[in-house]
Write an enzyme that holds these catalytic residues in place. Sequence first.
Site, short mmCIF file in Angstrom:
data_model
loop_
_atom_site.label_atom_id
_atom_site.label_comp_id
_atom_site.label_asym_id
_atom_site.label_seq_id
_atom_site.Cartn_x
_atom_site.Cartn_y
_atom_site.Cartn_z
N LEU A 152 -110.88 19.38 -17.91
CA LEU A 152 -109.94 19.08 -18.98
C LEU A 152 -110.66 18.39 -20.13
O LEU A 152 -110.04 17.67 -20.90
CB LEU A 152 -108.80 18.19 -18.46
CG LEU A 152 -107.73 18.88 -17.62
CD1 LEU A 152 -106.68 17.88 -17.15
CD2 LEU A 152 -107.04 20.02 -18.38
N GLU A 158 -119.78 33.08 -4.26
CA GLU A 158 -120.52 31.83 -4.52
C GLU A 158 -119.76 31.02 -5.57
O GLU A 158 -119.25 31.57 -6.53
CB GLU A 158 -121.92 32.20 -5.04
CG GLU A 158 -122.80 31.01 -5.34
CD GLU A 158 -122.89 30.06 -4.17
OE1 GLU A 158 -123.38 30.45 -3.11
OE2 GLU A 158 -122.44 28.90 -4.32
N PHE A 159 -119.72 29.70 -5.38
CA PHE A 159 -118.98 28.85 -6.33
C PHE A 159 -119.87 27.80 -6.99
O PHE A 159 -119.36 26.86 -7.60
CB PHE A 159 -117.80 28.18 -5.62
CG PHE A 159 -116.80 29.16 -5.06
CD1 PHE A 159 -115.87 29.77 -5.89
CD2 PHE A 159 -116.82 29.49 -3.72
CE1 PHE A 159 -114.96 30.69 -5.38
CE2 PHE A 159 -115.91 30.43 -3.19
CZ PHE A 159 -114.97 31.03 -4.04
N CYS A 211 -120.89 33.10 -16.62
CA CYS A 211 -119.82 33.36 -15.65
C CYS A 211 -118.43 33.44 -16.27
O CYS A 211 -117.78 34.48 -16.19
CB CYS A 211 -119.85 32.30 -14.57
SG CYS A 211 -121.45 32.22 -13.76
C1 UGA Z 1 -118.89 28.31 -13.25
C2 UGA Z 1 -117.98 27.74 -12.14
O1 UGA Z 1 -117.70 26.37 -12.42
C3 UGA Z 1 -118.65 27.85 -10.77
O2 UGA Z 1 -117.75 27.39 -9.75
C4 UGA Z 1 -118.99 29.32 -10.51
O3 UGA Z 1 -119.66 29.50 -9.27
C5 UGA Z 1 -119.90 29.83 -11.63
O4 UGA Z 1 -119.22 29.67 -12.90
C6 UGA Z 1 -120.19 31.28 -11.36
O5 UGA Z 1 -119.25 32.07 -11.34
O6 UGA Z 1 -121.33 31.60 -11.04
P1 UGA Z 1 -121.02 27.43 -14.60
O7 UGA Z 1 -120.71 28.54 -15.54
O8 UGA Z 1 -122.41 27.30 -14.08
O9 UGA Z 1 -120.07 27.52 -13.29
O10 UGA Z 1 -120.70 26.04 -15.31
P2 UGA Z 1 -119.40 25.15 -15.53
O11 UGA Z 1 -119.71 23.77 -15.16
O12 UGA Z 1 -118.20 25.75 -14.90
O13 UGA Z 1 -119.22 25.19 -17.11
C7 UGA Z 1 -118.86 26.38 -17.81
C8 UGA Z 1 -118.57 26.08 -19.26
O14 UGA Z 1 -117.36 25.35 -19.39
C9 UGA Z 1 -119.64 25.23 -19.96
O15 UGA Z 1 -119.90 25.77 -21.24
C10 UGA Z 1 -119.00 23.85 -20.09
O16 UGA Z 1 -119.48 23.13 -21.20
C11 UGA Z 1 -117.53 24.25 -20.27
N1 UGA Z 1 -116.58 23.16 -19.89
C12 UGA Z 1 -116.52 22.74 -18.60
C13 UGA Z 1 -115.74 22.64 -20.85
O17 UGA Z 1 -115.78 23.04 -22.04
N2 UGA Z 1 -114.85 21.67 -20.48
C14 UGA Z 1 -114.76 21.22 -19.20
O18 UGA Z 1 -113.91 20.32 -18.94
C15 UGA Z 1 -115.62 21.76 -18.24
#
Ligand code: UGA
Length: 425
Positions: free
Chosen positions: A245, A146-147, A255
Site C-alpha cells: 500500500l 514461485e513467489f 512480473c
Molecule cells: C513480484 C511478487 O511480489 C512476487 O511474489 C512474485 O514471485 C514475483 O513478482 C514474480 O512473479 O516473479 P517482484 O516483481 O520481484 O515480485 O517485486 P515486488 O516487491 O513485488 O515489487 C514490484 C513493484 O511494485 C516494484 O516496482 C515496487 O516498487 C512496486 N511496489 C511494491 C509499489 O509501488 N508499492 C508497494 O507498496 C509495493
Amino acid sequence: MGMGYVGITTALLFAELGWKVTGLDPDHNKIKSLKQGILPFHEPGVDDLLSRHVNLDNLTFSADPQHSIINNQIIFICVGTPSQYDGSANLSYIKQAATWIGTYMEQESCIVTKSTVPIGTNKRIVQWIKVAQVNSIPYDVVSNPEFLREGSALRDSLEPDRIVIGSNSEHSVNLVSSLYVKLNRPIIVTKPETAEMIKYASNAFLATKISFINELARLCDLVEINITDVAKAMGMDHRIGPHFLNAGIGYGGSCFPKDVNALLYTANDYASPLSLLKKVAEINNTQSLFFLERLEQQLSGFENKTIAVLGIAFKPNTDDIRESPSLKIIAHLLRKQATVQAHDPVARLPGDLSSDRLIQCSTMEDALEQADAVILCTEWDEYLNANWEKFRANMRDKYFLDGRNALDRELLTNIGFHYLSISNY
Ligand code: UGA
C-alpha cells in the site's frame, strides 16, 4: 532448466537443503560464470550462497540438456515466459524445455513447472513431452509456482508464506513436498490449473493494491491529504494488511506488468474480461506522468532544465530495469527537452535510451551537480541516508519529487527543498 532469477535461486535453495542439483542453461557464457561463482545479476545473499555452493560437490552447472536430463529424476522448468506484443505469454522457452525433456528422458521423471505459465500450460507441457518422446517412459508434470521477490529472493525462498503444489498424482505431490520438508512451511495441494491461477491471482491482487492506493493518492493530492497516513491506518485493519500500500510512481519489474497482461489476455480469450484488472494496468501506465506534471508546473516546463533521476532499477537491491517506472520518466523528460543526470548504485541505463542529453553518473553527487530538480525513483538506502543538506548546496534549483514517499518532508523542506511527493503531506 533456465538459469535466470528463479532458476538460480531454486537451484541454490535445493542445494542448501541438501539435494544434489544440476543448473542447466544453454547459454555457455552464463554457465561459465556460474561455475566461477559469478552471479549474472545483483541479488544480496544469493551471491554468497553461490560462492559457497560452487565449491561443494552437490551443485553443478551445465549447458548440456541431454546430460542434465538423463542424470536427474526431478526436473524443474524455470525458463522465462516474456510478454508478447498482444500481452500473451511467450511459451517458446517452455516448449523447448519440454521437447528436450521428451527427447532425452531415460527414466521415470517428475517434471515441475516453476515458470509463471497461463492456465492450462501444464497440460500442454504433458503433450509437448509426449510428442518428443522416442520411447514411452512414464512422467508426471506438476505445477509449483514461485513467489519470491527480486531484492529479497533468498529470504523469500527460505521462508515462503506457502508452497503450492498442483498435481493430480499423490505420488508426485509426496515427492515434490519431500524436497521442501526441511523448510517446514504450509503446503497447499491443488490441481495443476488451480496452482497456475493462484500464481497469477496473487500477482494481480498485489498489483491491484498498488494501483488502488496510487489512484487514491491522485485524489488525496488535490485535497491535500497524506496518503501515507491513510495507508497506515488502513493497513492496521488485519483484513486489509499493511503490505503493498505504498503509493508511488507505479509498479515495474519483470512480473507484475507481464503477469497482469497475461491474465487479461487469458480472460479475454475465455470471453470473461477482468475489467478491474484492466483499470489496474491503466492506472499504473499513467501514474508516473501524473505526478511528473506537478513538477513540470513548478519548474514552468522541463525544457533546458537539468533533472537528476535517482534510481534506475525497478526497486531497490536489484539491477533489474525491466519495466522500471524510472525509464518511463527519463524518456518523458528527454521528450520534453530536459537534460537528465541519472544515477543508480548498481543498475545501468539501457542502450535504447541513449541521447546526448542523458548521462549516467557514477555518483549521486555528480547526478545532483547543477540540477534544477531531483526525482527519487527507487528507494535505495544510499538515497534515504544521504546528507541532503550537503547535496542541496551543489544544485542550481531546489525542487524535489519524492516518487516513493521515502524521505522526510519536514527535513527536506527545512533545508530548503521545494518538496513534492505522491501526496505525502
Ligand atoms: C513480484 C511478487 O511480489 C512476487 O511474489 C512474485 O514471485 C514475483 O513478482 C514474480 O512473479 O516473479 P517482484 O516483481 O520481484 O515480485 O517485486 P515486488 O516487491 O513485488 O515489487 C514490484 C513493484 O511494485 C516494484 O516496482 C515496487 O516498487 C512496486 N511496489 C511494491 C509499489 O509501488 N508499492 C508497494 O507498496 C509495493
